[in-house]
Design an enzyme around this catalytic site. Sequence first.
Site, short mmCIF file in Angstrom:
data_model
loop_
_atom_site.label_atom_id
_atom_site.label_comp_id
_atom_site.label_asym_id
_atom_site.label_seq_id
_atom_site.Cartn_x
_atom_site.Cartn_y
_atom_site.Cartn_z
N ASN A 42 1.14 -1.13 -0.26
CA ASN A 42 0.44 0.15 0.10
C ASN A 42 0.93 1.37 0.23
OD1 ASN A 42 0.59 -0.89 2.45
ND2 ASN A 42 -0.53 0.14 3.87
N ILE A 43 0.63 2.55 -1.09
CA ILE A 43 1.30 3.45 -0.56
C ILE A 43 0.62 4.43 -0.58
CG2 ILE A 43 3.19 4.96 -2.37
CD1 ILE A 43 2.28 2.35 -4.27
N GLU A 44 0.63 5.75 0.71
CA GLU A 44 -0.01 5.92 0.86
C GLU A 44 -0.16 7.59 0.71
OE1 GLU A 44 -0.65 5.63 5.29
OE2 GLU A 44 -1.58 3.86 4.46
N CYS A 53 -4.10 0.68 -2.84
CA CYS A 53 -4.42 -0.33 -1.41
C CYS A 53 -3.09 -1.31 -2.59
CB CYS A 53 -5.43 -1.15 -1.43
SG CYS A 53 -6.61 -0.42 -0.69
N GLU A 55 -3.31 -4.28 -2.98
CA GLU A 55 -3.69 -5.51 -4.07
C GLU A 55 -3.92 -4.21 -5.38
OE1 GLU A 55 -4.72 -4.60 -1.29
OE2 GLU A 55 -6.76 -6.25 -0.32
N CYS A 88 -10.34 -4.73 0.25
CA CYS A 88 -11.11 -3.49 0.88
C CYS A 88 -12.13 -3.98 -0.73
CB CYS A 88 -11.15 -2.25 0.61
SG CYS A 88 -10.09 -1.51 -1.35
N CYS A 91 -11.03 -2.43 -4.37
CA CYS A 91 -10.02 -3.66 -5.33
C CYS A 91 -10.61 -5.34 -5.27
CB CYS A 91 -8.64 -4.39 -3.31
SG CYS A 91 -7.64 -2.63 -3.13
N1 THU Z 1 -5.50 -1.50 3.02
C1 THU Z 1 -4.74 -1.95 1.93
O1 THU Z 1 -3.40 -1.82 1.18
N2 THU Z 1 -5.44 -3.36 1.44
C2 THU Z 1 -6.38 -4.08 1.96
O2 THU Z 1 -7.54 -4.75 1.44
C3 THU Z 1 -6.87 -2.89 3.48
C4 THU Z 1 -6.88 -1.37 3.91
C5 THU Z 1 -4.72 -0.43 3.43
C6 THU Z 1 -5.27 1.20 2.65
C7 THU Z 1 -4.73 1.77 3.30
O3 THU Z 1 -2.99 2.60 3.72
C8 THU Z 1 -4.22 1.22 5.06
O4 THU Z 1 -4.37 -0.42 4.50
C9 THU Z 1 -5.25 1.34 6.06
O5 THU Z 1 -6.48 1.69 5.73
#
Ligand code: THU
Length: 134
Positions: A42-44, A53, A55, A88, A91
Amino acid sequence: MKYNELIEQAILGREKSYSPYSHFKVGAAILLKNGTYISGCNIENISYGLSNCAERTTLFKVISEGYTKEDIVAMAVVADTKEPVSPCGACRQVIAEFLKPDTPIFLANLNKDYKETNIKELLPYCFEEIENAD
Ligand code: THU
């Protein structure tokens, strides 16, 4: 377990997570027919809604490297959760674009507890028909 290495690759992908806002690291990996593993995290973003996310990062890496749906053998997702992490809704729709309905998806945690599923189970009755759109 047959896909142990796939979960390992997802754990390695998770280590690269850029998650300074949530501090929740997620990793994913995809096994391709030619034996290659592609992993992602994941890259925020400071504008939270722009975060990506693990995925989707991983799927976009696979596609941008020139692979197709036909090349994808299995996918794994991992996070530091009590139960295996679950993708989520956004995704799930993106997974439905690139994985076949029955392609194995391993949802896992860092203890390597895992649940094997597929996108048919994760996103039943999904949106997939635009043939009649003008
Ligand atoms: N996130 C994912 O990368 N995959 C998921 O299936 C659920 C959520 C990430 C998004 C965000 O960066 C962090 O988790 C918190 O929600």
